[in-house]
Design a protein around this motif. Structure first.
Motif, PDB file in Angstrom:
ATOM      1  N   ALA A  84       1.826  -6.032  11.889  1.00 27.21           N
ATOM      2  CA  ALA A  84       2.221  -4.854  11.113  1.00 27.21           C
ATOM      3  C   ALA A  84       1.551  -4.843   9.743  1.00 27.21           C
ATOM      4  O   ALA A  84       1.043  -3.809   9.298  1.00 27.21           O
ATOM      5  N   TRP A  85       1.537  -5.994   9.064  1.00 27.73           N
ATOM      6  CA  TRP A  85       0.868  -6.056   7.758  1.00 27.73           C
ATOM      7  C   TRP A  85      -0.619  -5.796   7.905  1.00 27.73           C
ATOM      8  O   TRP A  85      -1.234  -5.107   7.076  1.00 27.73           O
ATOM      9  N   ALA A  86      -1.236  -6.314   8.950  1.00 31.01           N
ATOM     10  CA  ALA A  86      -2.668  -6.081   9.179  1.00 31.01           C
ATOM     11  C   ALA A  86      -2.938  -4.586   9.376  1.00 31.01           C
ATOM     12  O   ALA A  86      -3.947  -4.060   8.881  1.00 31.01           O
ATOM     13  N   ALA A  87      -2.055  -3.906  10.089  1.00 27.99           N
ATOM     14  CA  ALA A  87      -2.223  -2.469  10.315  1.00 27.99           C
ATOM     15  C   ALA A  87      -2.135  -1.702   9.003  1.00 27.99           C
ATOM     16  O   ALA A  87      -2.918  -0.783   8.747  1.00 27.99           O
ATOM     17  N   VAL A  88      -1.186  -2.074   8.160  1.00 32.26           N
ATOM     18  CA  VAL A  88      -1.045  -1.416   6.854  1.00 32.26           C
ATOM     19  C   VAL A  88      -2.302  -1.651   6.017  1.00 32.26           C
ATOM     20  O   VAL A  88      -2.840  -0.727   5.397  1.00 32.26           O
ATOM     21  N   LYS A  89      -2.796  -2.873   6.029  1.00 28.83           N
ATOM     22  CA  LYS A  89      -3.952  -3.232   5.197  1.00 28.83           C
ATOM     23  C   LYS A  89      -5.251  -2.561   5.648  1.00 28.83           C
ATOM     24  O   LYS A  89      -6.217  -2.533   4.894  1.00 28.83           O
ATOM     25  N   ARG A  90      -5.263  -1.997   6.836  1.00 33.72           N
ATOM     26  CA  ARG A  90      -6.447  -1.255   7.287  1.00 33.72           C
ATOM     27  C   ARG A  90      -6.567   0.070   6.546  1.00 33.72           C
ATOM     28  O   ARG A  90      -7.666   0.586   6.352  1.00 33.72           O
ATOM     29  N   LEU A  91      -5.430   0.640   6.136  1.00 33.93           N
ATOM     30  CA  LEU A  91      -5.441   1.952   5.497  1.00 33.93           C
ATOM     31  C   LEU A  91      -4.972   1.946   4.048  1.00 33.93           C
ATOM     32  O   LEU A  91      -5.136   2.942   3.339  1.00 33.93           O
ATOM     33  N   TYR A  92      -4.354   0.860   3.629  1.00 36.01           N
ATOM     34  CA  TYR A  92      -3.812   0.770   2.265  1.00 36.01           C
ATOM     35  C   TYR A  92      -4.306  -0.499   1.589  1.00 36.01           C
ATOM     36  O   TYR A  92      -4.601  -1.493   2.242  1.00 36.01           O
ATOM     37  N   VAL A  93      -4.357  -0.431   0.261  1.00 39.85           N
ATOM     38  CA  VAL A  93      -4.738  -1.585  -0.533  1.00 39.85           C
ATOM     39  C   VAL A  93      -3.743  -1.689  -1.686  1.00 39.85           C
ATOM     40  O   VAL A  93      -3.224  -0.678  -2.169  1.00 39.85           O
ATOM     41  N   LYS A  94      -3.458  -2.909  -2.094  1.00 39.05           N
ATOM     42  CA  LYS A  94      -2.519  -3.104  -3.188  1.00 39.05           C
ATOM     43  C   LYS A  94      -3.271  -2.967  -4.508  1.00 39.05           C
ATOM     44  O   LYS A  94      -4.260  -3.645  -4.754  1.00 39.05           O
ATOM     45  N   ASP A  95      -2.800  -2.077  -5.356  1.00 40.85           N
ATOM     46  CA  ASP A  95      -3.384  -1.837  -6.674  1.00 40.85           C
ATOM     47  C   ASP A  95      -2.311  -2.158  -7.699  1.00 40.85           C
ATOM     48  O   ASP A  95      -1.409  -1.355  -7.932  1.00 40.85           O
ATOM     49  N   GLY A  96      -2.387  -3.355  -8.268  1.00 40.51           N
ATOM     50  CA  GLY A  96      -1.322  -3.806  -9.160  1.00 40.51           C
ATOM     51  C   GLY A  96      -0.073  -4.065  -8.339  1.00 40.51           C
ATOM     52  O   GLY A  96      -0.086  -4.887  -7.430  1.00 40.51           O
ATOM     53  N   ASP A  97       0.984  -3.321  -8.619  1.00 38.91           N
ATOM     54  CA  ASP A  97       2.239  -3.463  -7.875  1.00 38.91           C
ATOM     55  C   ASP A  97       2.420  -2.389  -6.807  1.00 38.91           C
ATOM     56  O   ASP A  97       3.443  -2.356  -6.141  1.00 38.91           O
ATOM     57  N   GLU A  98       1.445  -1.499  -6.666  1.00 36.05           N
ATOM     58  CA  GLU A  98       1.574  -0.388  -5.739  1.00 36.05           C
ATOM     59  C   GLU A  98       0.605  -0.504  -4.576  1.00 36.05           C
ATOM     60  O   GLU A  98      -0.507  -0.981  -4.720  1.00 36.05           O
ATOM     61  N   TRP A  99       1.049  -0.012  -3.418  1.00 39.93           N
ATOM     62  CA  TRP A  99       0.172   0.121  -2.253  1.00 39.93           C
ATOM     63  C   TRP A  99      -0.341   1.557  -2.254  1.00 39.93           C
ATOM     64  O   TRP A  99       0.445   2.505  -2.278  1.00 39.93           O
ATOM     65  N   VAL A 100      -1.662   1.706  -2.253  1.00 39.77           N
ATOM     66  CA  VAL A 100      -2.276   3.024  -2.303  1.00 39.77           C
ATOM     67  C   VAL A 100      -3.258   3.172  -1.144  1.00 39.77           C
ATOM     68  O   VAL A 100      -3.824   2.181  -0.676  1.00 39.77           O
TER      69      VAL A 100
END
Length: 68
Positions: A50-66
């Motif tokens: 699940a985390w790998a799937a999120v990381k395909r489309l989102y990146v953590k910028d500071g404290d936020e996932w964008v």
């Protein structure tokens, strides 16, 4: 333990990911969980997937996932 809604996700996921990323996490988790029914690491595999799937489309910028 599959998650029916985003409100059912663990607090570490609910409080940090935007709604679309939570949907991605939940769907990926549920699919991976169902794909490994006899594995003693079933839940661990599902969370990692699940985390790998999120990381395909989102990146953590500071404290936020964008979105990427």
């Amino acid at each position: 333990m599959p998650y029916r809604t985003s409100e059912d996700l663990p607090p570490a996921v609910r409080h940090h990911l935007p709604p679309h990323a939570m949907d991605i996490y939940r769907q990926a988790f549920n699919h991976a969980f169902a794909s490994h029914p006899d594995d003693v690491r079933q839940e661990e595999i599902a969370h990692r997937t699940a985390w790998a799937a999120v990381k395909r489309l989102y990146v953590k910028d500071g404290d936020e996932w964008v979105p990427k």
